[in-house]
Write a protein that holds these residues in place. Structure first.
Motif, PDB file in Angstrom:
ATOM      1  N   SER A 165       0.995  -1.475  -0.001  1.00  0.00           N
ATOM      2  CA  SER A 165       0.002   0.008  -0.215  1.00  0.00           C
ATOM      3  C   SER A 165       0.960   1.452  -0.316  1.00  0.00           C
ATOM      4  CB  SER A 165      -0.998  -0.304   1.097  1.00  0.00           C
ATOM      5  OG  SER A 165      -1.380   1.042   1.314  1.00  0.00           O
ATOM      6  N   ASP A 166       0.033   2.137  -0.788  1.00  0.00           N
ATOM      7  CA  ASP A 166       0.797   3.525  -0.686  1.00  0.00           C
ATOM      8  C   ASP A 166       0.277   4.633   0.362  1.00  0.00           C
ATOM      9  OD1 ASP A 166       2.044   3.454  -2.696  1.00  0.00           O
ATOM     10  OD2 ASP A 166       0.834   3.841  -4.195  1.00  0.00           O
ATOM     11  N   ASP A 167      -0.490   4.005   1.483  1.00  0.00           N
ATOM     12  CA  ASP A 167      -1.382   4.859   2.251  1.00  0.00           C
ATOM     13  C   ASP A 167      -0.627   4.792   3.499  1.00  0.00           C
ATOM     14  OD1 ASP A 167      -3.284   5.460   4.179  1.00  0.00           O
ATOM     15  OD2 ASP A 167      -4.870   4.246   3.730  1.00  0.00           O
ATOM     16  N   PRO A 168      -0.336   6.138   3.720  1.00  0.00           N
ATOM     17  CA  PRO A 168       0.419   5.860   4.767  1.00  0.00           C
ATOM     18  C   PRO A 168      -0.331   5.693   6.370  1.00  0.00           C
ATOM     19  CG  PRO A 168       0.349   8.142   3.782  1.00  0.00           C
ATOM     20  CD  PRO A 168      -0.572   7.645   2.968  1.00  0.00           C
ATOM     21  N   ALA A 169      -1.566   5.073   6.166  1.00  0.00           N
ATOM     22  CA  ALA A 169      -2.006   4.808   6.972  1.00  0.00           C
ATOM     23  C   ALA A 169      -1.789   3.353   7.097  1.00  0.00           C
ATOM     24  CB  ALA A 169      -3.758   5.018   7.232  1.00  0.00           C
ATOM     25  N   LYS A 170      -1.421   2.439   5.839  1.00  0.00           N
ATOM     26  CA  LYS A 170      -1.193   1.656   5.957  1.00  0.00           C
ATOM     27  C   LYS A 170       0.348   1.151   6.010  1.00  0.00           C
ATOM     28  CE  LYS A 170      -5.169  -0.725   5.791  1.00  0.00           C
ATOM     29  NZ  LYS A 170      -6.095  -0.963   6.817  1.00  0.00           N
ATOM     30  N   ARG A 171       0.645   1.844   6.998  1.00  0.00           N
ATOM     31  CA  ARG A 171       2.927   1.217   6.813  1.00  0.00           C
ATOM     32  C   ARG A 171       3.403   2.202   7.942  1.00  0.00           C
ATOM     33  NH1 ARG A 171       4.335   5.160   1.589  1.00  0.00           N
ATOM     34  NH2 ARG A 171       4.638   6.860   2.814  1.00  0.00           N
ATOM     35  N   ALA A 172       4.298   1.194   8.063  1.00  0.00           N
ATOM     36  CA  ALA A 172       4.747   1.313   9.713  1.00  0.00           C
ATOM     37  C   ALA A 172       6.261   1.389  10.049  1.00  0.00           C
ATOM     38  CB  ALA A 172       4.619   0.111  10.640  1.00  0.00           C
ATOM     39  N   MET A 173       6.380   1.704  10.604  1.00  0.00           N
ATOM     40  CA  MET A 173       8.294   1.937  10.591  1.00  0.00           C
ATOM     41  C   MET A 173       8.729   1.918  11.995  1.00  0.00           C
ATOM     42  SD  MET A 173      11.167   4.721   9.714  1.00  0.00           S
ATOM     43  CE  MET A 173      12.430   4.802   9.659  1.00  0.00           C
ATOM     44  N   ALA A 174       9.710   1.613  12.383  1.00  0.00           N
ATOM     45  CA  ALA A 174       9.922   0.098  14.079  1.00  0.00           C
ATOM     46  C   ALA A 174      11.618   0.201  13.779  1.00  0.00           C
ATOM     47  CB  ALA A 174       9.054  -0.730  14.091  1.00  0.00           C
ATOM     48  N   GLY A 175      12.230  -0.118  14.537  1.00  0.00           N
ATOM     49  CA  GLY A 175      14.207  -0.339  14.677  1.00  0.00           C
ATOM     50  C   GLY A 175      14.613  -0.674  16.150  1.00  0.00           C
ATOM     51  N   LEU A 176      15.706  -1.024  16.182  1.00  0.00           N
ATOM     52  CA  LEU A 176      15.549  -1.454  17.342  1.00  0.00           C
ATOM     53  C   LEU A 176      17.345  -0.571  17.309  1.00  0.00           C
ATOM     54  CD1 LEU A 176      18.934  -3.419  16.963  1.00  0.00           C
ATOM     55  CD2 LEU A 176      17.257  -4.810  16.365  1.00  0.00           C
ATOM     56  N   SER A 177      17.319   0.094  19.155  1.00  0.00           N
ATOM     57  CA  SER A 177      18.124   0.723  18.868  1.00  0.00           C
ATOM     58  C   SER A 177      18.684   2.329  17.820  1.00  0.00           C
ATOM     59  CB  SER A 177      19.765  -0.159  19.498  1.00  0.00           C
ATOM     60  OG  SER A 177      21.040   0.848  19.450  1.00  0.00           O
ATOM     61  N   TRP A 178      20.017   2.138  17.148  1.00  0.00           N
ATOM     62  CA  TRP A 178      19.797   2.856  16.686  1.00  0.00           C
ATOM     63  C   TRP A 178      18.956   3.391  15.595  1.00  0.00           C
ATOM     64  CZ3 TRP A 178      23.096   6.788  17.131  1.00  0.00           C
ATOM     65  CH2 TRP A 178      23.135   8.257  16.202  1.00  0.00           C
ATOM     66  N   GLY A 179      18.592   1.958  14.663  1.00  0.00           N
ATOM     67  CA  GLY A 179      16.803   2.313  14.806  1.00  0.00           C
ATOM     68  C   GLY A 179      15.765   2.696  14.827  1.00  0.00           C
ATOM     69  N   GLY A 180      15.609   2.308  15.997  1.00  0.00           N
ATOM     70  CA  GLY A 180      15.233   3.235  16.494  1.00  0.00           C
ATOM     71  C   GLY A 180      14.342   4.430  17.179  1.00  0.00           C
ATOM     72  N   PHE A 181      15.827   5.113  17.174  1.00  0.00           N
ATOM     73  CA  PHE A 181      16.492   6.569  17.213  1.00  0.00           C
ATOM     74  C   PHE A 181      15.755   7.141  15.638  1.00  0.00           C
ATOM     75  CE2 PHE A 181      19.467   9.514  15.142  1.00  0.00           C
ATOM     76  CZ  PHE A 181      19.630  10.710  16.010  1.00  0.00           C
ATOM     77  N   LEU A 182      16.150   6.021  14.319  1.00  0.00           N
ATOM     78  CA  LEU A 182      16.085   6.739  13.189  1.00  0.00           C
ATOM     79  C   LEU A 182      14.473   6.539  12.938  1.00  0.00           C
ATOM     80  CD1 LEU A 182      18.530   4.636  11.003  1.00  0.00           C
ATOM     81  CD2 LEU A 182      18.836   7.611  11.416  1.00  0.00           C
ATOM     82  N   THR A 183      13.867   5.902  13.443  1.00  0.00           N
ATOM     83  CA  THR A 183      12.606   6.222  13.914  1.00  0.00           C
ATOM     84  C   THR A 183      11.370   6.903  13.781  1.00  0.00           C
ATOM     85  OG1 THR A 183      11.809   3.639  13.947  1.00  0.00           O
ATOM     86  CG2 THR A 183      10.392   4.510  14.615  1.00  0.00           C
ATOM     87  N   HIS A 184      12.710   7.482  15.426  1.00  0.00           N
ATOM     88  CA  HIS A 184      12.103   8.350  16.182  1.00  0.00           C
ATOM     89  C   HIS A 184      11.839   9.729  15.652  1.00  0.00           C
ATOM     90  CE1 HIS A 184      11.588  11.652  18.979  1.00  0.00           C
ATOM     91  NE2 HIS A 184      10.810  11.597  19.686  1.00  0.00           N
ATOM     92  N   GLY A 185      13.014  10.637  14.739  1.00  0.00           N
ATOM     93  CA  GLY A 185      13.349  10.701  13.915  1.00  0.00           C
ATOM     94  C   GLY A 185      12.468  11.199  12.931  1.00  0.00           C
ATOM     95  N   THR A 186      11.917  10.608  11.435  1.00  0.00           N
ATOM     96  CA  THR A 186      11.216  10.153  10.891  1.00  0.00           C
ATOM     97  C   THR A 186       9.807  10.449  11.264  1.00  0.00           C
ATOM     98  OG1 THR A 186      12.570   8.493   9.563  1.00  0.00           O
ATOM     99  CG2 THR A 186      10.308   8.974   9.274  1.00  0.00           C
TER     100      THR A 186
END
Length: 648
Positions: A532-553
């Motif tokens: 899907s292209d719908d932002p409501a159907k997209r998720a982002m997650a990450g661990l450690s530095w990936g979690g930092f990047l997720t929060h920044g996004t």
């Protein structure tokens, strides 16, 4: 455990630890790989025979039986006597029950406890917690009123040391009985062997005999005639042993077999399933044996609860015969290298078997040109690697997980995160690897699709972009984090929606991943998968530095994703400002934020607390969880398990 430099000191976190007595030492590995053992100089020497050891007792209801009694316990004193064997002054320790007096009209029964080779008699008190065990038994009415002697019979002539030195010295100083039925003996290892052999050679001296991880030097010495005398004079003969890590596991089996074949009546406490030839086992042995001595009314003569029979000797896998790691039916795991490190100074096994996924370093023992260690019992999933002369190495025999230095180990049974186990073949989704050229050069990513994925489905699939941490790679979530197994199992159980999960890679420590994600990763995935292209159907997650990047996004590129998961972000750099258009977009489009961290990972706990405060203040739904654990995958796979069912 490895300690990390902290200024002029070194430190490490471990825990939470289960209640019990722990003993440990510090070891410094020098530049030439030599090792220097030492103890914390700020603590008193508590282990006479191991002056480099420290001890730590953690109280709790599970170990109340070996904790200090509040008041009214027995007394311990040391007694010096002249050895008839060495003609020198020797010492022993004596525990007397509450209210003991030498003037009592009635002599008390006496139990002699003999030490193992390399121990001192004081270890019964320092590591065996004999005083506390006896005090608690007495306070609970589970101990006959008795005197308990802790001694070392030596190596030269144990029978003479015991019968001509120790016993007369105790009888001279204490009001103890000379009756056979009121005299008992037990020991550990060599001390158990001495107890068994004296009891066999001198039937009628000791009425109760206990063998803790013991053996017989000559299993043929007990004849049928001698067996009849032993049976006539002995009220209790009980054997104890740890699991296959107990060095006298086979010795105990052979001793019991020889005695039973000769006709000796004996009891067996059973194989201790959790521990080997260590004080964790022997403390329980002492508790059981002391409560039985001088009590003919005891009716239960079988195995202790949870212990197992000993039906055959243990044979370790022959050198060179196993594909490491080798797992036996009891969850004991043997690791063995090839001959490629024959000239190494040291080989250490690193793995997350410490409490809550922390890492233990277990030295391997060199056998010929190979290095070997056995650990256990364990169950569930672990990840591990070799360290050779301080350098990390992948298991050379592991050809399945090849991107990361760690290898996987899954031991069937138990309850340790069953979602990490492989799903059935008909419930296993597809895990693909895609290659592309992006901001980090030639790159790869992993894509998981559910077992019933339909590329032509009318409704595009929701998609999760799942990022690794600093110093890891695109395969970390699958090779170490078991992400595909977690997804397979949760989907098979109907706990997650059908979705596509993308695990990209990155190098270094970027502070913003959006250009790479939107310019390279997302178009590639869109071209290959029905997402899907719908932002409501997209998720982002990450661990450690990936979690930092997720929060920044979430903060800097609002409106691109509806769901966010941050597992142990080390810190935060972005701030959600509700007064800005971007902040307002983030607030309006973010459906939920899931935060997860281990309790000893203080930086991550502080970070998610701050994120929670910011999100909650702006009305964004937040689920925050702190679990026991470190900055490691034992926490992150729990985070993923918690996060996935919240999506879409």
């Amino acid at each position: 455990m490895g300690l990390d430099a902290s200024g002029s000191n070194c430190s490490a976190n471990i825990g939470p630890l289960q209640p019990g007595l722990y003993y440990y030492q510090y070891v410094a590995t020098m530049a030439d790989r030599s090792r220097v053992a030492f103890r914390n100089a700020d603590t008193p020497v508590e282990v006479t025979s191991h002056p480099d050891w420290n001890t730590l007792f953690i109280p709790g209801p599970e170990v109340a039986w070996m904790d200090d009694v509040p008041a009214g316990g027995g007394s311990v004193a040391e007694l010096t006597y002249r050895s008839p064997v060495t003609q020198s002054e020797q010492s022993l320790a004596v525990w007397t029950p509450p209210g003991y007096t030498t003037k009592a009209a009635k002599a008390l029964p006496v139990l002699y406890l003999l030490s193992d080779q390399g121990q001192s008699f004081r270890e019964w008190l320092e590591l065996g917690r004999a005083r506390q065990i006896l005090d608690n038994l007495a306070a609970n009415g589970d101990l006959s009123s008795m005197v308990v002697v802790m001694a070392d019979a030596g190596d030269a002539d144990a029978a003479a040391e015991l019968l001509d030195g120790i016993v007369p010295a105790v009888k001279s100083a204490y009001n103890v009985s000379s009756k056979v039925k009121q005299t008992a003996i037990a020991g550990i290892g060599r001390g158990a062997s001495q107890a068994l052999e004296v009891a066999a050679a001198e039937p009628g001296v000791f009425g109760s005999v206990g063998s803790f991880s013991g053996y017989l030097s000559d299993s043929t010495a007990v004849t049928a005639s001698l067996a009849r005398k032993i049976n006539a004079k002995t009220d209790l003969l009980r054997f104890y042993v740890g699991n296959t890590l107990d060095q006298n596991y086979n010795g105990t089996y052979e001793a019991m077999t020889a005695l039973q074949q000769a006709g000796v009546r004996l009891e067996f406490d059973g194989v201790h399933p959790e521990t080997g030839g260590v004080w964790d086992t022997w403390r329980e042995n002492l508790r059981d044996f002391a409560s039985r001595a001088f009590k003919p009314s005891v009716k239960d003569h079988g195995l202790s609860e949870g212990h197992s029979p000993l039906t055959e000797p243990y044979t370790a896998p022959a050198a060179g015969s196993i594909t490491t790691p080798s797992i036996d039916e009891n969850g004991m795991v043997t690791f063995e290298t090839g001959t490629q490190w024959a000239d190494a100074k040291d080989v250490v096994l690193w793995g997350d078997w410490a409490p809550n996924g922390q890492w233990f370093r277990i030295p391997l023992t060199k056998e010929g040109d190979r290095w070997r260690a056995t650990i256990g019992p364990i169950d569930g999933y672990y990840y591990w690697r070799y360290e050779v002369n301080g350098v990390g190495f992948h298991d050379p025999q592991d050809t399945t997980n090849v991107v990361n230095v760690e290898s996987q180990l899954f031991v069937p049974g138990g309850t340790r995160t069953p979602l990490l186990a492989d799903a059935a073949a008909d419930e296993t989704g597809e895990l693909a690897t895609l290659n592309y050229s992006g901001a980090f050069g030639a790159s790869k990513l992993k894509v998981w699709t559910p077992v019933d994925y339909d590329a032509n489905r009318a409704e595009p699939y929701p998609v999760l972009y799942l990022y690794h941490g600093f110093g890891q790679n695109y395969a970390a979530w699958t090779e170490i984090g078991r992400a595909s197994q977690i997804l397979d199992n949760l989907y098979a159980q109907g706990k997650i929606k059908p979705m596509v999960v993308v695990m990209p890679g990155y190098s270094g420590a970027p502070f913003d991943i959006w250009n790479e994600l939107s310019g390279n990763v997302m178009p590639l995935v869109k071209s290959q998968y029905n997402v899907s292209d719908d932002p409501a159907k997209r998720a982002m997650a990450g661990l450690s530095w990936g979690g930092f990047l997720t929060h920044g996004t979430l903060v800097n590129h609002p409106g691109q994703f509806g769901y966010f998961g941050m597992f142990s972000p080390p810190f935060t750099a972005a701030t959600l400002d509700p007064s800005t258009p971007g902040g307002q977009t983030a607030i309006a489009t973010t459906k939920s934020v899931t935060l997860f961290a281990g309790d000893v990972d203080t930086g991550a706990v502080n970070a998610i607390n701050g994120i929670e405060s910011s999100m909650s203040a702006n009305g964004i739904p937040v689920a925050k969880t702190v679990v026991p654990g470190p900055h490691g995958f034992d926490v992150w796979w729990q985070g993923l398990i918690d996060f996935l069912p919240r999506l879409f």
